[in-house]
Design an enzyme around this catalytic site. Sequence first.
Site, PDB file in Angstrom:
ATOM      1  N   ARG A   1       0.836  -1.197   0.000  1.00  0.00           N
ATOM      2  CA  ARG A   1       0.000   0.000   0.000  1.00  0.00           C
ATOM      3  C   ARG A   1       0.875   1.252   0.000  1.00  0.00           C
ATOM      4  O   ARG A   1       0.626   2.213  -0.735  1.00  0.00           O
ATOM      5  CB  ARG A   1      -0.931   0.004   1.213  1.00  0.00           C
ATOM      6  CG  ARG A   1      -2.129  -0.940   1.125  1.00  0.00           C
ATOM      7  CD  ARG A   1      -2.777  -1.065   2.503  1.00  0.00           C
ATOM      8  NE  ARG A   1      -4.035  -1.787   2.527  1.00  0.00           N
ATOM      9  CZ  ARG A   1      -4.146  -3.124   2.519  1.00  0.00           C
ATOM     10  NH1 ARG A   1      -3.058  -3.871   2.417  1.00  0.00           N
ATOM     11  NH2 ARG A   1      -5.331  -3.705   2.595  1.00  0.00           N
TER      12      ARG A   1
ATOM     13  N   GLY B   1      -1.783 -10.543  -4.700  1.00  0.00           N
ATOM     14  CA  GLY B   1      -3.063  -9.848  -4.684  1.00  0.00           C
ATOM     15  C   GLY B   1      -2.934  -8.417  -4.211  1.00  0.00           C
ATOM     16  O   GLY B   1      -3.654  -7.526  -4.678  1.00  0.00           O
TER      17      GLY B   1
ATOM     18  N   SER C   1     -13.438 -10.336  -1.136  1.00  0.00           N
ATOM     19  CA  SER C   1     -12.105  -9.881  -0.742  1.00  0.00           C
ATOM     20  C   SER C   1     -12.161  -8.405  -0.399  1.00  0.00           C
ATOM     21  O   SER C   1     -12.688  -7.602  -1.179  1.00  0.00           O
ATOM     22  CB  SER C   1     -11.094 -10.110  -1.863  1.00  0.00           C
ATOM     23  OG  SER C   1      -9.850  -9.513  -1.546  1.00  0.00           O
TER      24      SER C   1
ATOM     25  N   GLN D   1      -9.712  -6.583  -0.519  1.00  0.00           N
ATOM     26  CA  GLN D   1      -8.761  -5.907  -1.407  1.00  0.00           C
ATOM     27  C   GLN D   1      -9.468  -5.153  -2.528  1.00  0.00           C
ATOM     28  O   GLN D   1      -8.921  -4.178  -3.054  1.00  0.00           O
ATOM     29  CB  GLN D   1      -7.771  -6.910  -1.997  1.00  0.00           C
ATOM     30  CG  GLN D   1      -6.744  -7.412  -0.993  1.00  0.00           C
ATOM     31  CD  GLN D   1      -5.790  -8.429  -1.596  1.00  0.00           C
ATOM     32  OE1 GLN D   1      -5.829  -8.702  -2.797  1.00  0.00           O
ATOM     33  NE2 GLN D   1      -4.940  -8.987  -0.764  1.00  0.00           N
TER      34      GLN D   1
ATOM     35  N   ASP E   1      -6.092 -14.412   7.820  1.00  0.00           N
ATOM     36  CA  ASP E   1      -4.738 -14.930   7.603  1.00  0.00           C
ATOM     37  C   ASP E   1      -4.156 -15.514   8.883  1.00  0.00           C
ATOM     38  O   ASP E   1      -3.633 -16.633   8.902  1.00  0.00           O
ATOM     39  CB  ASP E   1      -3.823 -13.826   7.063  1.00  0.00           C
ATOM     40  CG  ASP E   1      -4.114 -13.494   5.608  1.00  0.00           C
ATOM     41  OD1 ASP E   1      -4.873 -14.245   4.964  1.00  0.00           O
ATOM     42  OD2 ASP E   1      -3.591 -12.481   5.119  1.00  0.00           O
TER      43      ASP E   1
ATOM     44  N   LYS F   1      -7.830 -17.521  -1.604  1.00  0.00           N
ATOM     45  CA  LYS F   1      -6.496 -16.977  -1.308  1.00  0.00           C
ATOM     46  C   LYS F   1      -5.455 -17.648  -2.214  1.00  0.00           C
ATOM     47  O   LYS F   1      -5.780 -18.110  -3.298  1.00  0.00           O
ATOM     48  CB  LYS F   1      -6.177 -17.194   0.171  1.00  0.00           C
ATOM     49  CG  LYS F   1      -7.113 -16.460   1.129  1.00  0.00           C
ATOM     50  CD  LYS F   1      -6.747 -15.002   1.263  1.00  0.00           C
ATOM     51  CE  LYS F   1      -7.531 -14.336   2.386  1.00  0.00           C
ATOM     52  NZ  LYS F   1      -7.080 -12.947   2.611  1.00  0.00           N
TER      53      LYS F   1
ATOM     54  N   ARG G   1      -7.584 -22.567   0.969  1.00  0.00           N
ATOM     55  CA  ARG G   1      -6.939 -22.852   2.251  1.00  0.00           C
ATOM     56  C   ARG G   1      -7.771 -23.754   3.154  1.00  0.00           C
ATOM     57  O   ARG G   1      -7.213 -24.449   4.002  1.00  0.00           O
ATOM     58  CB  ARG G   1      -6.598 -21.534   2.960  1.00  0.00           C
ATOM     59  CG  ARG G   1      -5.423 -20.820   2.317  1.00  0.00           C
ATOM     60  CD  ARG G   1      -5.147 -19.470   2.938  1.00  0.00           C
ATOM     61  NE  ARG G   1      -3.835 -18.960   2.514  1.00  0.00           N
ATOM     62  CZ  ARG G   1      -3.411 -17.726   2.752  1.00  0.00           C
ATOM     63  NH1 ARG G   1      -4.191 -16.870   3.406  1.00  0.00           N
ATOM     64  NH2 ARG G   1      -2.213 -17.337   2.348  1.00  0.00           N
TER      65      ARG G   1
END
Length: 428
Positions: free
Chosen positions: A27, A94, A169, A171, A315, A342, A346
């Site tokens: 970022r 990502g 997500s 993101q 995470d 991810k 996962r």
Amino acid sequence: MEFIDLAPSAHARGAVQLPGSKSISNRTLLLAALAQGETQIRDLLKSDDTDRMLEALTSLGVTLTRTGENDYHLVGTGGSFPHKEADLFLGNAGTAFRPLTAALAFSGGTYKLHGVPRMHERPIGDLVDALRQVGADITYLGQEGFPPLLIKPAHIAAQGSIKIRGDVSSQFLTALLMALPMTGKETHIELVSELISKPYIEITLRLMAQFGVEVQRDGWERFTVPAASGYVSPGTVYVEGDASSASYFLAAGALGGGPVRVQGVGAKSIQGDVAFADALEAIGVTITKGDNWIEASAPQLPLKAFNRDFNHIPDAAMTLAVVALFCDGPSRLTNIASWRVKETDRIAAMATELRKLGAIVEEGEDWLQVTPVPTLNAQVPIDTYDDHRMAMCFSLATFGGVPVRINDPQCTAKTFPTYFDVFSQVVS
């Protein structure tokens, strides 16, 4: 295939200086590139993901210089990348792919964005749909809704409101928020579904504010990016240690008696994953904190079984799936649907590898239940699925008193290239 054999662990003690946060590092790189002025970045994470972002920014014409082992000097572009044509390979990053998609959609150039095969399986359709609402010209070069992408110049009409989902997500929202100041227009973002991983949006908002853009928000449903809100360099930015990486060492302190101290994150961290320490405390681990450190120890095993919603720290929650092997009954991790999109699926990967160790594992679309067994299977080869967190999590299985083989250990280069060296220094 390369592998590393880990000896059984009984004790853990020591201090670990954490590598820089991946979320903050990428970022900060993009914000510094978009800002007016020059930025000194200290303690940047050295990893595959940050390497891909640095390479991309260089390809886009950003002037950047490495000034120390983990320090960089960036000359901001004032919101307009000098190079209007580029072919960007972004690996499986990502944190680079999503924000760059949004920023380049507003950059008036022609750009191809692609990555490794797994990146092309990770969804991006919700972000593309949101960008198209304001006129972005983005074409899928493969499967609809997934990378690779071709971005072309377009007239961006950013005034008004953009609707976007938040349940796949976070993101996608981060990417929109970070890019919209490039338009100079006041823009509203409305979430049309529940926002997951809210702490990651907190990181985004705090870093944007550090670069001079204050986003207004109404709860977690509506965000307003003000007009004429370009980024301005704050001069020097220090990158916190990675709180997700801290989870493995705090868990080691819990499983190996401790104390183990992680340095680089603490009570004043802006990262949501520091809440992992609270999750450990809830199951019987002794946690102490300072402004820039956290320490974990536990008098004895087993720890308490748990049933917990991990939507906010997906995470770090992976680490607790392995810690569940050392609890006093079945443990359940819920609201973790984001695990499935991810670096690998996962939930499926974690269930498969825990079963190899002998655990009884049940899984659903967004949950995982782990029932421990008295003795773990020895010398089990753990597959890592090119997923750094799988490799690091399963190092903790050595506290079951058995040797563990980790296949493809170099996948930790995504966020923590020296992980196994550091792990070996605190366990015995």
